[in-house]
Design an enzyme around this catalytic site. Structure first.
Site, PDB file in Angstrom:
ATOM      1  CG  HIS A 164      30.820 -17.598  -2.770  1.00 43.15           C
ATOM      2  ND1 HIS A 164      32.093 -17.708  -3.122  1.00 43.15           N
ATOM      3  CD2 HIS A 164      30.274 -16.648  -2.284  1.00 43.15           C
ATOM      4  CE1 HIS A 164      32.257 -17.265  -2.584  1.00 43.15           C
ATOM      5  NE2 HIS A 164      31.526 -16.379  -2.117  1.00 43.15           N
ATOM      6  CG  ASP A 175      33.843 -20.482  -4.477  1.00 46.23           C
ATOM      7  OD1 ASP A 175      32.666 -20.253  -5.102  1.00 46.23           O
ATOM      8  OD2 ASP A 175      33.576 -20.143  -3.486  1.00 46.23           O
ATOM      9  CB  SER A 196      32.997 -14.078  -2.750  1.00 49.75           C
ATOM     10  OG  SER A 196      33.547 -13.742  -1.640  1.00 49.75           O
TER      11      SER A 196
END
Length: 715
Positions: free
Chosen positions: A87, A223, A650
Site C-alpha cells: 500500500h 502487503d 507502514s
C-alpha cells in the site's frame, strides 16, 4: 562528514531514569543508550545501542529510509534493494500501470535491472544525524510575543540552523518542535530521487482482505512491494538517468528464515507520522462528538462517488485506486477511533490526570504560570466544537476535489505570468502549469471529478455551520442541486480540461482568470479554511497547550516519557504477542500468527476482496513451500507484536534481537484504535507480514529467485 558534537543542555531526556519499560514508546535513537539499551538487552536484544544508532559508523539506522514522505522502508541487499508495503508503493505502481500492462492487478517482477521501472515521482530519505537545539531556539522568543511573532522568530532561527548544516544543499535539514514547542531538535537527511519499481505481488495478494479486513485480526495480507535506489557513478543522489547505477548500500538488513515464537523480542525502526498522546480531555471529547464523525461522513461521501465510476470502467478504477484506498483507510480509522476512545473512556482517564494536575498547578509556587491553563483549554474547546466538524467537512472537500486547491496555486502563478515582462519567466510558468495539469488530466476522469466536487460541496453546504455567503447563494440558486452547478462550473473553468486551458493561454487575461468559477470557489473555501478562527483564540490555545504539556511533565502527573510522533525516525521495542481471545479474532488463545491454511478458509473466487491467484491453491495442495515453511510444518503468513506504531510506520522493518528482518509492519488492530491518543498495553498490537511468506511470494510463486538471491539469508 563533520563529527557531531552533542549539546549538553538540560533536557527532558537526560533527566529520565536509566531504565524504561518496553512496549509503549516511540523513542529517539539518539537516547537509546542512556534510556533503553539495558531494558532492550534484558528482553532479548543482542546488539549494542551503537549498532542501532551511530553517527560515525554504519548502523541499523543506515538501512532504514522514509519512503516517499509517508511510509517507511528498509534496504535489504548490497545493491540498494528496498522493501516496503504494497500500500506504500500503491500510487507509484498504479501510475506505471495501464489496461494493457496492469502491474497493480497482475503483479510484476523485473527479470533483470533493465526491466526496473522509474515511476513519475518517488524518493527515499536517509537519516544522517540529529542534535538538540532547544536552548538556541527558545533564546529568540519570550512570553510577551503573540504566537505569530513567536513562530516568525523561530522560523528565522530554523532557517539559520538549516543553512549551517545543509553543507551547501547536500543535505535536507529539518528543525522540529517536540513536547508542543518546549524542546527543539534538528535532523539531517539525504534524499535519493532515482527509485525504481522492481516488483510486487498481484493485488489480490497485496490487498487480500481489502477494506473488510483493514485494521482487523486475523490477517492474511501479502502487503509488500520492492524497489531499488539508484545513484550516479560516484554514489551520490541524482535524478533519473539511464546512466545511474544501483546504490552501493552502506548498511542493509539480513533476512532470517527462523521465524518467531510468542514472547520473542521484536523491534521496529520507522517514521511514525503523528500521535496525540499529550492532548487534554476536551480534545478527546471534541473529536469523538464533532471532528471524527464529520470526517467519517465526508470520506464515505467521496468514496461512494468515486466507486460508482470505478465499478463501471477498469481504466477509471486504475486512475482512482490509490486515492480510493487512502480515503477508505482513513474512513475506517476515524470510525475506529470514535469506537475505541468511547469504549476505553479515554476522556475520563484524561480528566482524572487533569484533576491531579490542577492540584499541582494551584500550589502557590505554580499558580501564576499554570493556574489558568485548564480553564483556558476548556474555553477554547467550548468555542470550537462545531468548528471541528466544519473543518473536516471542508478538508475532505479538498481531498475529494483536488482541482480546487490546485487551482488556487495556478491562479497565483498565472497572475505572475500576466504581470511578467520576462519571456523566459513566462515560458517557465506556462510549462510548469501545463505539466501539472497534464498529470491531473491523466490521473482523473472528468465525470468522476464533477461528482466528487458536487457531492462533497453539497455535504459541506448542508452540514457545516457558518458557511461562506457565496456557497449559501449557490445552494439557494440551484435548489441544492450541486451536481448541476458542478457540471456548469467544470464546463466553463480554464483548469478542468486541457482544451480550456490551452484556449485561455492563447488569449490570457486577468479578467478571465479572476472570473474563473473554480478559482472563485477555491478562493472562498481556502480563505474559510485558514481563517475560521480568530488570531486571539488560536493564540490563547497554543500558549495554554504549550504550558499544559510543560506542566504535565514538570509535575510528573503524566507517565508519558517520550514526545508525540511527528514523522521523525523512532524506535519501538517489545515482543511477539497474541491478542486476548474474543469472537473478533476467532476465539483462539494462541493467535499470534496466521497460516496459509486459514487464508484459504477466507478465499472467495472472483470476490473483490477475498479472491486469490488460482496458483496459490494449486501450490498449497502440493505443499510447495520449500525452505519457507515454519518448523511446525505450516506456512505462516502474518503475526502480531505489541510494538507501538502509527501511520507512517507502514513498511517498517520488524527485527529480531540480532537486527535481522522478520517481517514488515503494515497495520494496527481496531481494538486499540485509540492508540494515537493513549497506549493500551493489553490490546495494542502491530500486524506484521511474515518475511518468509514475502520471500515465498517472490521466489516460489513469483519466479523471481534472482531477487531473493541478492539478499543475505539466515537459515
Amino acid at each position: 562528514m563533520r563529527k557531531l558534537i552533542f549539546s549538553l543542555v538540560t533536557s527532558f531526556f537526560l533527566l529520565l531514569p536509566s531504565v524504561i519499560r518496553a512496549d509503549e514508546g516511540m523513542w529517539f535513537l539518539m537516547f537509546i543508550k542512556r534510556l533503553n539499551e539495558r531494558d532492550m538487552q534484558k528482553k532479548g536484544l543482542q546488539l549494542t545501542a551503537e549498532e542501532i544508532y551511530s553517527i560515525n559508523n554504519n548502523s541499523l539506522k543506515n538501512a532504514i529510509v522514509q519512503f516517499n514522505g509517508g511510509c517507511t522502508a528498509s534496504i535489504i541487499s548490497p545493491d540498494g534493494l528496498v522493501i516496503t508495503n504494497h500500500h506504500c508503493g500503491y500510487g507509484a505502481i498504479a501510475g506505471l500501470s495501464t489496461p494493457e500492462h496492469n502491474y497493480l492487478k497482475d503483479g510484476y517482477w523485473a527479470k533483470d535491472r533493465s526491466q526496473e521501472l522509474p515511476p513519475k515521482s518517488l524518493y527515499v530519505r536517509f537519516f544522517v544525524r540529529m542534535d538538540n537545539v532547544t536552548d538556541r531556539m527558545l533564546s529568540v522568543v519570550n512570553s510577551s510575543m503573540s504566537e505569530k511573532e513567536r513562530q516568525d522568530a523561530l522560523n528565522r532561527e530554523m532557517e539559520k540552523i538549516q543553512k549551517e548544516n545543509s553543507e551547501g544543499g547536500k543535505y535536507v535539514v529539518s528543525v522540529r518542535p517536540f513536547f508542543q514547542g518546549n524542546e527543539y531538535y534538528y535532523f539531517v537527511y539525504q534524499d535519493f530521487k532515482d527509485v525504481r519499481f522492481v516488483g510486487t505481488p498481484p493485488e489480490n495478494v497485496g490487498k487480500f482482505g481489502g477494506d473488510t479486513d483493514n485494521w482487523e485480526w486475523p490477517r492474511h495480507t501479502g502487503d509488500f512491494s520492492v524497489f531499488r535506489v539508484y545513484t550516479d557513478k560516484d554514489g551520490n543522489p541524482a535524478p533519473y538517468s539511464p546512466n545511474n547505477i544501483p546504490m552501493k548500500a552502506k548498511k542493509y538488513l539480513n533476512v532470517t528464515l527462523k521465524g518467531v515464537q510468542e514472547n520473542d523480542f521484536a523491534m521496529i525502526l520507522g517514521y511514525p507520522g503523528r500521535t496525540n498522546r499529550w492532548v487534554s480531555s476536551h480534545w478527546v471529547d471534541q473529536q469523538v462528538k464533532y471532528g471524527y464523525p464529520a470526517w467519517v461522513e465526508a470520506s464515505k461521501t467521496a468514496m461512494d462517488a468515486m466507486k460508482a465510476h470505478m465499478d463501471k470502467d477498469k481504466a477509471v478504477r486504475l486512475k482512482y485506486a490509490s486515492r480510493y484506498a487512502s480515503l477508505a483507510n482513513y474512513w475506517k480509522n476515524r470510525q475506529g477511533m470514535i469506537d475505541a476512545l468511547t469504549a476505553h473512556k479515554t476522556a475520563d482517564l484524561k480528566r482524572a490526570a487533569e484533576k491531579k494536575f490542577a492540584v499541582w498547578a494551584n500550589k502557590p509556587e505554580n499558580k501564576a504560570e499554570y493556574g489558568n491553563v485548564l480553564s483556558d483549554l476548556a474555553t477554547y474547546f467550548e468555542k470550537t466544537n462545531q468548528e471541528a466538524a466544519n473543518h473536516n467537512y471542508l478538508l475532505l472537500f479538498f481531498r475529494a476535489s483536488r482541482i480546487v486547491p490546485q487551482a488556487n496555486g495556478y491562479v497565483k502563478q498565472l497572475n505572475t505570468y500576466l504581470n511578467s515582462s520576462s519571456d523566459q519567466e513566462k515560458q517557465q510558468i506556462r510549462e510548469r502549469i501545463a505539466k501539472e495539469l497534464d498529470a491531473y488530466y491523466s490521473e482523473s476522469y472528468l465525470p468522476a471529478e464533477i461528482d466528487l466536487f458536487a457531492d462533497n460541496l453539497k455535504l459541506y453546504a448542508d452540514k457545516a455551520t457558518d458557511i461562506p455567503q457565496e456557497i449559501a447563494q449557490i445552494k439557494s440558486q440551484y435548489n441544492g442541486d450541486f451536481r448541476k452547478f458542478a457540471a456548469e462550473v467544470f464546463a466553463r473553468s480554464i483548469f478542468t480540461t486541457k482544451e480550456n486551458f490551452e484556449n485561455f493561454m492563447n488569449n490570457p487575461s486577468s479578467d478571465a482568470l479572476q472570473s474563473d468559477p473554480i478559482a472563485q470557489i477555491a478562493r472562498v473555501m481556502i480563505d474559510k479554511y485558514y481563517n475560521s478562527q480568530s488570531e486571539a483564540l488560536k493564540d490563547g490555545y497554543e500558549k495554554a497547550f504549550r504550558k499544559y504539556v510543560k506542566g504535565m511533565r514538570d509535575s510528573k502527573v503524566s507517565l508519558i516519557l517520550y514526545p508525540d510522533a511527528n514523522s521523525t525516525l523512532r524506535l519501538t521495542y517489545g515482543s511477539v504477542k497474541s491478542l486476548p481471545k474474543d469472537k473478533r479474532n476467532h476465539d483462539v488463545k494462541r493467535n499470534y500468527y496466521t497460516t496459509f491454511k486459514t487464508m484459504l478458509e477466507k478465499y472467495k473466487p472472483g470476490d473483490a476482496e477475498f479472491d486469490m491467484p488460482k496458483k496459490f491453491v494449486e501450490m498449497y495442495e502440493k505443499k510447495d513451500f520449500g525452505r519457507y515453511l515454519d518448523k511446525d510444518g505450516t506456512m505462516h503468513v502474518c503475526f502480531l507484536t505489541n510494538n507501538d506504531i502509527t501511520g507512517g510506520n507502514s513498511g517498517s522493518p520488524v527485527m529480531n534481537g540480532k537486527g535481522e528482518l522478520i517481517g514488515l509492519a503494515f497495520d494496527g488492530n481496531i481494538e486499540a484504535m485509540a492508540g494515537d491518543v493513549i497506549f493500551d498495553k493489553k490490546l495494542q498490537r502491530t500486524i506484521v507480514v511474515d518475511i518468509r511468506y514475502v520471500l515465498w511470494c517472490i521466489d516460489t510463486f513469483g519466479g523471481a529467485k534472482h531477487i531473493v538471491d541478492e539478499m543475505t539469508i539466515i537459515q
